[in-house]
Motif scaffolding. Structure first.
Motif, PDB file in Angstrom:
ATOM      1  N   GLN A  28      26.940  26.001  73.970  1.00  0.00           N
ATOM      2  CA  GLN A  28      28.316  25.549  73.767  1.00  0.00           C
ATOM      3  C   GLN A  28      28.525  24.979  72.376  1.00  0.00           C
ATOM      4  OE1 GLN A  28      30.257  21.819  75.719  1.00  0.00           O
ATOM      5  NE2 GLN A  28      30.664  23.509  77.119  1.00  0.00           N
ATOM      6  N   MET A  29      27.510  24.304  71.828  1.00  0.00           N
ATOM      7  CA  MET A  29      27.694  23.626  70.541  1.00  0.00           C
ATOM      8  C   MET A  29      27.092  24.421  69.386  1.00  0.00           C
ATOM      9  SD  MET A  29      26.961  19.642  69.743  1.00  0.00           S
ATOM     10  CE  MET A  29      26.533  19.036  68.121  1.00  0.00           C
ATOM     11  N   ALA A  30      25.824  24.764  69.470  1.00  0.00           N
ATOM     12  CA  ALA A  30      25.214  25.567  68.399  1.00  0.00           C
ATOM     13  C   ALA A  30      23.906  26.157  68.896  1.00  0.00           C
ATOM     14  CB  ALA A  30      24.959  24.729  67.150  1.00  0.00           C
ATOM     15  N   LEU A  31      23.842  27.466  68.916  1.00  0.00           N
ATOM     16  CA  LEU A  31      22.589  28.167  69.209  1.00  0.00           C
ATOM     17  C   LEU A  31      22.596  29.442  68.378  1.00  0.00           C
ATOM     18  CD1 LEU A  31      20.953  28.767  72.728  1.00  0.00           C
ATOM     19  CD2 LEU A  31      20.281  29.816  70.577  1.00  0.00           C
ATOM     20  N   ALA A  36      22.049  34.620  61.807  1.00  0.00           N
ATOM     21  CA  ALA A  36      23.188  33.790  62.214  1.00  0.00           C
ATOM     22  C   ALA A  36      22.960  32.324  61.872  1.00  0.00           C
ATOM     23  CB  ALA A  36      23.449  33.944  63.708  1.00  0.00           C
ATOM     24  N   VAL A  37      21.707  31.908  61.725  1.00  0.00           N
ATOM     25  CA  VAL A  37      21.431  30.534  61.296  1.00  0.00           C
ATOM     26  C   VAL A  37      22.079  30.270  59.945  1.00  0.00           C
ATOM     27  CG1 VAL A  37      19.615  28.910  60.647  1.00  0.00           C
ATOM     28  CG2 VAL A  37      19.270  30.436  62.605  1.00  0.00           C
ATOM     29  N   ILE A  38      22.050  31.262  59.077  1.00  0.00           N
ATOM     30  CA  ILE A  38      22.656  31.116  57.748  1.00  0.00           C
ATOM     31  C   ILE A  38      24.156  31.360  57.802  1.00  0.00           C
ATOM     32  CG2 ILE A  38      22.727  32.035  55.403  1.00  0.00           C
ATOM     33  CD1 ILE A  38      19.732  32.611  55.666  1.00  0.00           C
ATOM     34  N   SER A  39      24.572  32.474  58.386  1.00  0.00           N
ATOM     35  CA  SER A  39      25.995  32.835  58.337  1.00  0.00           C
ATOM     36  C   SER A  39      26.868  31.846  59.093  1.00  0.00           C
ATOM     37  CB  SER A  39      26.197  34.250  58.904  1.00  0.00           C
ATOM     38  OG  SER A  39      25.772  34.316  60.258  1.00  0.00           O
ATOM     39  N   ASN A  40      26.366  31.241  60.156  1.00  0.00           N
ATOM     40  CA  ASN A  40      27.182  30.324  60.952  1.00  0.00           C
ATOM     41  C   ASN A  40      27.100  28.875  60.483  1.00  0.00           C
ATOM     42  OD1 ASN A  40      28.065  32.420  62.535  1.00  0.00           O
ATOM     43  ND2 ASN A  40      26.657  32.023  64.221  1.00  0.00           N
ATOM     44  N   ASN A  41      26.281  28.595  59.484  1.00  0.00           N
ATOM     45  CA  ASN A  41      26.158  27.232  58.986  1.00  0.00           C
ATOM     46  C   ASN A  41      26.553  27.068  57.524  1.00  0.00           C
ATOM     47  OD1 ASN A  41      24.870  25.271  61.062  1.00  0.00           O
ATOM     48  ND2 ASN A  41      23.672  27.158  61.301  1.00  0.00           N
ATOM     49  N   LEU A  42      26.416  28.122  56.736  1.00  0.00           N
ATOM     50  CA  LEU A  42      26.695  28.008  55.309  1.00  0.00           C
ATOM     51  C   LEU A  42      28.150  27.592  55.085  1.00  0.00           C
ATOM     52  CD1 LEU A  42      25.532  28.332  52.469  1.00  0.00           C
ATOM     53  CD2 LEU A  42      26.290  30.720  52.523  1.00  0.00           C
ATOM     54  N   GLY A  43      28.330  26.464  54.407  1.00  0.00           N
ATOM     55  CA  GLY A  43      29.662  25.976  54.091  1.00  0.00           C
ATOM     56  C   GLY A  43      30.297  25.095  55.137  1.00  0.00           C
ATOM     57  N   ASN A  44      29.578  24.789  56.243  1.00  0.00           N
ATOM     58  CA  ASN A  44      30.212  24.007  57.311  1.00  0.00           C
ATOM     59  C   ASN A  44      29.948  22.498  57.216  1.00  0.00           C
ATOM     60  OD1 ASN A  44      27.597  23.634  58.280  1.00  0.00           O
ATOM     61  ND2 ASN A  44      27.987  24.514  60.308  1.00  0.00           N
ATOM     62  N   GLY A  45      29.312  22.047  56.134  1.00  0.00           N
ATOM     63  CA  GLY A  45      29.130  20.622  55.928  1.00  0.00           C
ATOM     64  C   GLY A  45      28.029  19.966  56.725  1.00  0.00           C
ATOM     65  N   SER A  46      27.239  20.753  57.429  1.00  0.00           N
ATOM     66  CA  SER A  46      26.174  20.221  58.280  1.00  0.00           C
ATOM     67  C   SER A  46      24.880  20.045  57.482  1.00  0.00           C
ATOM     68  CB  SER A  46      25.913  21.180  59.442  1.00  0.00           C
ATOM     69  OG  SER A  46      25.332  22.394  58.961  1.00  0.00           O
ATOM     70  N   GLN A  67      18.321  27.797  65.157  1.00  0.00           N
ATOM     71  CA  GLN A  67      18.952  26.497  64.939  1.00  0.00           C
ATOM     72  C   GLN A  67      19.750  26.167  66.189  1.00  0.00           C
ATOM     73  OE1 GLN A  67      22.682  26.340  63.846  1.00  0.00           O
ATOM     74  NE2 GLN A  67      22.660  24.116  64.084  1.00  0.00           N
ATOM     75  N   MET A  68      19.392  25.025  66.815  1.00  0.00           N
ATOM     76  CA  MET A  68      20.000  24.618  68.075  1.00  0.00           C
ATOM     77  C   MET A  68      20.523  23.191  67.947  1.00  0.00           C
ATOM     78  SD  MET A  68      16.958  25.954  70.644  1.00  0.00           S
ATOM     79  CE  MET A  68      17.812  25.393  72.132  1.00  0.00           C
ATOM     80  N   ALA A  69      21.671  22.930  68.565  1.00  0.00           N
ATOM     81  CA  ALA A  69      22.206  21.573  68.590  1.00  0.00           C
ATOM     82  C   ALA A  69      23.061  21.413  69.834  1.00  0.00           C
ATOM     83  CB  ALA A  69      23.035  21.279  67.348  1.00  0.00           C
ATOM     84  N   ALA A 399      30.490  15.914  61.269  1.00  0.00           N
ATOM     85  CA  ALA A 399      29.938  17.087  60.586  1.00  0.00           C
ATOM     86  C   ALA A 399      28.423  17.114  60.686  1.00  0.00           C
ATOM     87  CB  ALA A 399      30.373  17.106  59.125  1.00  0.00           C
ATOM     88  N   SER A 400      27.795  15.944  60.785  1.00  0.00           N
ATOM     89  CA  SER A 400      26.336  15.904  60.910  1.00  0.00           C
ATOM     90  C   SER A 400      25.878  16.507  62.223  1.00  0.00           C
ATOM     91  CB  SER A 400      25.839  14.459  60.810  1.00  0.00           C
ATOM     92  OG  SER A 400      26.137  13.715  61.980  1.00  0.00           O
ATOM     93  N   MET A 401      26.779  16.550  63.204  1.00  0.00           N
ATOM     94  CA  MET A 401      26.435  17.051  64.525  1.00  0.00           C
ATOM     95  C   MET A 401      26.905  18.478  64.752  1.00  0.00           C
ATOM     96  SD  MET A 401      27.764  13.587  66.420  1.00  0.00           S
ATOM     97  CE  MET A 401      27.219  13.999  68.065  1.00  0.00           C
ATOM     98  N   MET A 402      28.137  18.779  64.275  1.00  0.00           N
ATOM     99  CA  MET A 402      28.790  20.012  64.698  1.00  0.00           C
ATOM    100  C   MET A 402      29.324  20.856  63.551  1.00  0.00           C
ATOM    101  SD  MET A 402      31.002  18.291  67.813  1.00  0.00           S
ATOM    102  CE  MET A 402      31.532  19.848  68.534  1.00  0.00           C
ATOM    103  N   GLY A 403      29.198  20.396  62.307  1.00  0.00           N
ATOM    104  CA  GLY A 403      29.874  21.087  61.231  1.00  0.00           C
ATOM    105  C   GLY A 403      31.327  20.657  61.170  1.00  0.00           C
ATOM    106  N   THR A 404      32.148  21.381  60.444  1.00  0.00           N
ATOM    107  CA  THR A 404      33.526  20.952  60.203  1.00  0.00           C
ATOM    108  C   THR A 404      34.540  21.563  61.157  1.00  0.00           C
ATOM    109  OG1 THR A 404      33.724  22.690  58.533  1.00  0.00           O
ATOM    110  CG2 THR A 404      33.133  20.469  57.767  1.00  0.00           C
TER     111      THR A 404
END
Length: 496
Positions: A28-31, A36-46, A67-69, A399-404
């Motif tokens: 639900q939050m991040a898996l 996809a670890v790069i494409s789904n996180n790059l630029g999201n402030g995490s 990458q899981m959260a 943002a530390s938890m979920m990105g922006t």
């Protein structure tokens, strides 16, 4: 070109919650797996974005594994740990011969059904794997300021770097700092980590970095780093009080190129500073009646008054559906109230109606017996939404938890003559005003705002508030740790 393997697993585990955290909570939050670890996180402030951005700027080749959260919540089911292990070690098996380093994005306070020290166990397994492969490469990473750091975590890594701010406005920056130190270690790996565990377990309300003891301890750590070039970093670890494990609590550690005894001396100095502020580390809270009496005795406020419900601190793991402040506040007849309640069932019922319709619902108090009773509420549905919003502050603690980009799930805004209540389907910590503004709620015009947090709300809410009160109420993130049935904190101090 440097080649670095990247993986991350992030969860702050509240072991007193009955509900377990399954793989679905991570989905639900991040898996993210593979690219996809790069494409789904790059630029999201995490923090993950922080590492990726630095690595790309340095020209490193990144091997992304998993990458899981998940949102802070109950003990993690083993299936989630097993998935992380399988992907991490598959990546190591395939690429170990060409790696120059390993970088992990961790929390540091994760507990599973079978393991009290998940991060320590994973790091030990990574070192065992590298030993079998006859590879001696640095293992570095970033951890949360609320990590319960174990000796095992430090014995099996080369340099862990923690956040320095609470609220965590520097999470991405800390990850960049960790990446910079990894680059340093890939050139010169001769470092040692030194760990000083303490007997203290502080509630989250005592760990704000704009207040002592954290303010004084962090200032001293920065001064030592500036004065001694052999010290790469000093971490002041607030710890996470709601994990019933032996390593729970406040700790200090550092990474040094110098003498271990000298480094330990520095940590002992910081501990003495911390101990001089113990009263502030265990802040007292008063009940709602006493707080309201103070409010009534003061001149009228021109702006929101915050009623901080730390016992239902969503960022600390609790369900976000406590009614221990909102229900009695409504019973006083007061007006101008704004509150957020996480109640998927109530949100679903609202979505069967239309904006403008009147509904009578039972909201909150449904997850367990620890956070109050369900509360009747009659009001008009002001709006319905999918609950998606973008952070107004890209450096927000959230943002530390979920990105922006944040997903609260289907939401409803209910209004009556006393209150506006945002009902969410996914518990979402109140760390950014965009949560309310996105739903058409002008929180700046409120008289009372019920805030389910301990410290993490301050960056967003303090600038608009005229007063703020920590209110004692029912809930498993209580600041009075004596109320919790700890079994594993032998020799620890949980109150003054």
């Amino acid at each position: 070109m440097r080649t670095v393997l990247l993986a991350g697993i992030y969860h702050e585990t509240h072991t007193f919650l009955q509900q377990k955290t399954g793989l679905d909570a991570f989905e639900q939050m991040a898996l993210n797996q593979g690219d996809a670890v790069i494409s789904n996180n790059l630029g999201n402030g995490s923090p993950t974005d922080g590492f990726i951005s630095h690595a790309q700027a340095e020209g490193w080749s990144i091997i992304p594994t998993i990458q899981m959260a998940a949102m802070p919540s109950g003990t993690v089911e083993q299936a989630a740990i097993d998935l992380f292990r399988s992907k991490l070690f598959a990546g190591l098996e395939q690429h170990v011969d060409k790696l120059d380093g390993i970088y992990l994005v961790l929390h540091g306070a994760m507990v599973s059904v079978d393991i009290d020290d998940v991060e320590g166990e994973i790091l030990a397994e990574v070192q065992a794997f590298l030993k079998r492969a006859k590879r001696n490469i640095p293992v570095a990473g970033v951890i949360d300021l609320h990590a319960n750091v174990s000796a095992k975590m430090l014995e099996n890594s080369d340099c862990l770097v923690s956040y320095r701010e609470n609220p965590h406005t520097d999470a991405r920056q800390a990850a960049v700092r960790g990446a910079e130190l990894l680059g340093n270690l890939m050139d010169r790996p001769d470092v040692t980590q030194v760990h000083l565990a303490t007997k203290y377990v502080f509630p989250p309300t005592g760990l704000g970095t704009s207040s002592n003891p954290m303010k004084a301890a962090l200032a001293q750590a920065r001064a030592i780093e500036a004065a001694d070039s052999e010290i790469l970093c000093i971490n002041v670890m607030g710890g996470y009080a709601y994990a019933d494990i032996a390593d729970c609590g406040y700790s200090l550690n550092c990474c040094t190129r110098g003498d271990r005894a000298k480094a330990m001396g520095y940590l002992e100095q910081i501990l003495k500073t911390t101990e001089s502020w113990l009263k502030e580390a265990y802040p007292a809270e008063r009940n709602l009646d006493a707080v309201l009496a103070d409010i009534d005795a003061d001149p009228p406020a021109d702006g929101p008054i915050l009623l901080i419900e730390a016992a239902d601190n969503i960022g600390g793991g609790t369900p976000g559906d406590a009614t221990g402040i909102l229900a009695p506040l409504l019973a006083t007849g007061r007006r101008g109230i704004i509150a957020i309640i996480n109640d998927p069932a109530a949100a679903q019922l609202c979505h069967k109606s239309k904006p403008g319709q009147s509904v009578t619902l039972s909201i909150g108090g449904k997850i367990d017996r620890h956070h109050g009773e369900p509360m009747p509420f009659t009001g008009t549905i002001e709006s319905l939404s999918d609950g998606a919003f973008e952070l107004e502050n890209r450096r927000s603690h959230l943002a530390s938890m979920m990105g922006t980009h944040i997903e609260m799930g289907p939401c409803a805004v209910l209004r009556n003559e006393q209150a506006i209540v945002l009902v969410t389907s996914r518990k979402t910590p109140p760390m950014d005003l965009g949560q309310l503004h996105s739903q058409g709620i002008n929180v700046e015009k409120a008289r009372y705002v019920v805030v389910k947090a301990a410290v993490s709300h301050r960056e967003a809410y303090d600038p608009i508030a005229v007063r703020s009160y920590n209110v004692d109420s029912p809930g498993l993130c209580t600041s009075d740790l004596r109320r919790l049935p700890f079994e594993k904190l032998s020799g620890k101090q949980i109150s003054l």
